[in-house]
Design a protein around this motif. Sequence first.
Motif, PDB file in Angstrom:
ATOM      1  N   UNK A 151     -26.645  43.551 -11.103  1.00 22.15           N
ATOM      2  CA  UNK A 151     -28.051  43.167 -11.231  1.00 22.15           C
ATOM      3  C   UNK A 151     -28.417  41.986 -10.341  1.00 22.15           C
ATOM      4  N   UNK A 152     -27.433  41.235  -9.895  1.00 24.85           N
ATOM      5  CA  UNK A 152     -27.717  40.018  -9.118  1.00 24.85           C
ATOM      6  C   UNK A 152     -27.296  40.173  -7.648  1.00 24.85           C
ATOM      7  N   UNK A 153     -26.050  39.891  -7.317  1.00 24.55           N
ATOM      8  CA  UNK A 153     -25.680  39.829  -5.899  1.00 24.55           C
ATOM      9  C   UNK A 153     -25.767  41.186  -5.217  1.00 24.55           C
ATOM     10  N   UNK A 154     -25.424  42.276  -5.903  1.00 24.48           N
ATOM     11  CA  UNK A 154     -25.543  43.592  -5.284  1.00 24.48           C
ATOM     12  C   UNK A 154     -26.991  44.044  -5.184  1.00 24.48           C
ATOM     13  N   UNK A 155     -27.893  43.277  -5.766  1.00 22.38           N
ATOM     14  CA  UNK A 155     -29.329  43.562  -5.699  1.00 22.38           C
ATOM     15  C   UNK A 155     -30.072  42.608  -4.770  1.00 22.38           C
ATOM     16  N   UNK A 156     -29.349  41.823  -3.989  1.00 26.94           N
ATOM     17  CA  UNK A 156     -29.976  40.810  -3.141  1.00 26.94           C
ATOM     18  C   UNK A 156     -30.606  41.377  -1.881  1.00 26.94           C
TER      19      UNK A 156
ATOM     20  N   UNK B 211     -21.309  49.016 -11.550  1.00 32.54           N
ATOM     21  CA  UNK B 211     -21.873  47.931 -10.750  1.00 32.54           C
ATOM     22  C   UNK B 211     -23.106  48.394  -9.995  1.00 32.54           C
ATOM     23  N   UNK B 212     -22.989  49.533  -9.325  1.00 30.71           N
ATOM     24  CA  UNK B 212     -24.090  49.982  -8.491  1.00 30.71           C
ATOM     25  C   UNK B 212     -25.223  50.567  -9.316  1.00 30.71           C
ATOM     26  N   UNK B 213     -24.927  51.091 -10.489  1.00 32.06           N
ATOM     27  CA  UNK B 213     -25.988  51.550 -11.380  1.00 32.06           C
ATOM     28  C   UNK B 213     -26.865  50.375 -11.807  1.00 32.06           C
ATOM     29  N   UNK B 214     -26.235  49.232 -12.087  1.00 25.69           N
ATOM     30  CA  UNK B 214     -27.001  48.052 -12.490  1.00 25.69           C
ATOM     31  C   UNK B 214     -27.865  47.519 -11.359  1.00 25.69           C
ATOM     32  N   UNK B 215     -27.489  47.808 -10.119  1.00 26.06           N
ATOM     33  CA  UNK B 215     -28.266  47.300  -8.985  1.00 26.06           C
ATOM     34  C   UNK B 215     -29.591  48.048  -8.803  1.00 26.06           C
ATOM     35  N   UNK B 216     -29.739  49.207  -9.435  1.00 24.55           N
ATOM     36  CA  UNK B 216     -31.004  49.949  -9.290  1.00 24.55           C
ATOM     37  C   UNK B 216     -32.162  49.169  -9.922  1.00 24.55           C
ATOM     38  N   UNK B 217     -32.103  48.811 -11.218  1.00 24.49           N
ATOM     39  CA  UNK B 217     -33.178  47.942 -11.735  1.00 24.49           C
ATOM     40  C   UNK B 217     -33.123  46.545 -11.130  1.00 24.49           C
ATOM     41  N   UNK B 218     -31.921  46.094 -10.773  1.00 23.97           N
ATOM     42  CA  UNK B 218     -31.796  44.765 -10.183  1.00 23.97           C
ATOM     43  C   UNK B 218     -32.552  44.635  -8.874  1.00 23.97           C
ATOM     44  N   UNK B 219     -32.519  45.674  -8.060  1.00 22.11           N
ATOM     45  CA  UNK B 219     -33.223  45.611  -6.776  1.00 22.11           C
ATOM     46  C   UNK B 219     -34.731  45.674  -6.961  1.00 22.11           C
ATOM     47  N   UNK B 220     -35.187  46.410  -7.953  1.00 21.41           N
ATOM     48  CA  UNK B 220     -36.624  46.396  -8.255  1.00 21.41           C
ATOM     49  C   UNK B 220     -37.067  45.000  -8.678  1.00 21.41           C
ATOM     50  N   UNK B 221     -36.245  44.342  -9.492  1.00 21.14           N
ATOM     51  CA  UNK B 221     -36.583  42.988  -9.928  1.00 21.14           C
ATOM     52  C   UNK B 221     -36.548  42.016  -8.761  1.00 21.14           C
ATOM     53  N   UNK B 222     -35.551  42.155  -7.878  1.00 25.12           N
ATOM     54  CA  UNK B 222     -35.475  41.289  -6.702  1.00 25.12           C
ATOM     55  C   UNK B 222     -36.696  41.472  -5.816  1.00 25.12           C
ATOM     56  N   UNK B 223     -37.114  42.743  -5.615  1.00 26.25           N
ATOM     57  CA  UNK B 223     -38.304  42.996  -4.813  1.00 26.25           C
ATOM     58  C   UNK B 223     -39.546  42.345  -5.387  1.00 26.25           C
ATOM     59  N   UNK B 224     -39.659  42.340  -6.718  1.00 26.50           N
ATOM     60  CA  UNK B 224     -40.787  41.660  -7.367  1.00 26.50           C
ATOM     61  C   UNK B 224     -40.664  40.150  -7.228  1.00 26.50           C
ATOM     62  N   UNK B 225     -39.464  39.633  -7.456  1.00 37.58           N
ATOM     63  CA  UNK B 225     -39.272  38.186  -7.515  1.00 37.58           C
ATOM     64  C   UNK B 225     -39.478  37.525  -6.166  1.00 37.58           C
ATOM     65  N   UNK B 226     -39.144  38.205  -5.073  1.00 38.09           N
ATOM     66  CA  UNK B 226     -39.199  37.572  -3.752  1.00 38.09           C
ATOM     67  C   UNK B 226     -40.617  37.212  -3.339  1.00 38.09           C
ATOM     68  N   UNK B 227     -41.632  37.879  -3.909  1.00 36.20           N
ATOM     69  CA  UNK B 227     -43.014  37.516  -3.621  1.00 36.20           C
ATOM     70  C   UNK B 227     -43.549  36.485  -4.598  1.00 36.20           C
ATOM     71  N   UNK B 228     -42.846  36.283  -5.704  1.00 37.38           N
ATOM     72  CA  UNK B 228     -43.300  35.330  -6.718  1.00 37.38           C
ATOM     73  C   UNK B 228     -42.742  33.939  -6.451  1.00 37.38           C
TER      74      UNK B 228
END
Length: 472
Positions: free
Chosen positions: A371-376, A310-327
């Motif tokens: 990739x989703x909620x743990x990356x929020x 679960x937490x391994x998937x949050x590593x790319x997930x958090x990068x994507x969240x960081x990108x998405x929040x400005x888009x």
Amino acid sequence: MTAPTQTASYQLGHKLDSVPFSPYHMLLILVLGTVGFVEGYDLALGGSLIVLAKEPLHLGQADVRWLVAGPTFLVVIGGFTASALSDRLSRKLVMQAGVIISTFFTLLIPLAQNAEQLIVLRLITGIGMGFAIPASFPIAAELMPAQHRRTYGAIYEVMLASAFTLLPFVGYLLAGNPIGFRLIALPGGLALGVVPLLVHYAIPESPRWYLLNARPQAAVDAVNLMIRRCGNRVTALTLAELGADLSIERAALPPFRALFAPEQIRWTVIGTLSGISASVAYYTCAILLPKALVDQGTAVALSFGLSSVLFMASIPGKLFTGYLMEVIGRRWTITYALAGSLPGIALMAAAHLAGSAAAVVFVAGGLITGFTVLSAFPCTRVYLSEQFPTALRGRGHFFGESSGRLIAGVVFPLFMERYTNSPEAFFGILMVAVAIGAFVPLLFGRETVGQLESVTQETRVAAWGRRSRPAL
């Protein structure tokens, strides 16, 4: 004399936001991220300790409940205490004190001889984490250019996720080792010799905080120090440009109740609620998931391995969240992250029905959830800090995180602990909690992308009196 004017705060904020992103900004991010890594490791340590120390220290049911909820409750107490100090004392000082307390008492865990000693050490560690963990985001929000708060949020959370991923993996390696619970605490404790020094030498005090405390020359010097360290690519700031002079008196800080003034309470509540559902998912996975999987028939080593997914998937997930929040903005990103996790949680709930393919189904659900909620959190934590003017930002962020942690990390795990042996109840309740929080910011919140002084302008006059207009 009067307090710094709106013009002074806007000029200072504009100058900070005009500094191009540089290696120095990256250094600040990495140091704060290192704090996050160490504190995240210490925070999530409880779930592994419950499993690894259960037999060597003869943990009973009451001991397990203390280890589930007690440290997090002390994190809350520490956070509320720090919230009263952050706007009055140096934000950096509060962070340093928290890092020293948490790492020192984590270093003592290998010496624990019984359940009572382990519990006491974890409780004291919780106080330090309550000081250190929430401090990073107010500091970063006031030092990072507006367009790069997402960069900080993403990298900080990736380092945090790395700690959450490493911890169950180390637990997997130590499963069955009678001194495993002692060894697993060492990485967090040994940071005592490194991290406080990094914070001391690399992190400056916030220029906005200096201005709030009627120290305009210190504010100007702090801005110009950042400009020099960033390569002198913009002109230096002057007192004349700031529109302030050395005779400015310190503005009276608003009282704590200003967080709940008519002009502010909506944003305080929404900022807090936006993180609660994501925190519910995190604490459930970090503290209770290894125990739940063991209670549901999974081997100890495999339970750590599945938790790590679960937490391994949050590593790319958090990068994507960081990108998405400005888009697409903060609010839509929070909705995506929370609502997008529901299929993943459902798969984890149904994995036990898949027979020989149970592990595959669980991994698929864990990857989606991670990739989703743990990356929020790159979004929810930045969003929380952006809800408050500078005079309230320290207390507001500490209050929001501490209140959310009280609900998500103390009350909810105590409630959920009785359902760890039932996958339908355990994951079903989690789905409901996440679904409720998915739309709160979207329906009731405001978008906060932009200069801090701009997004908090409408809340700058709060209950402490319209006669005094503190700088933002």
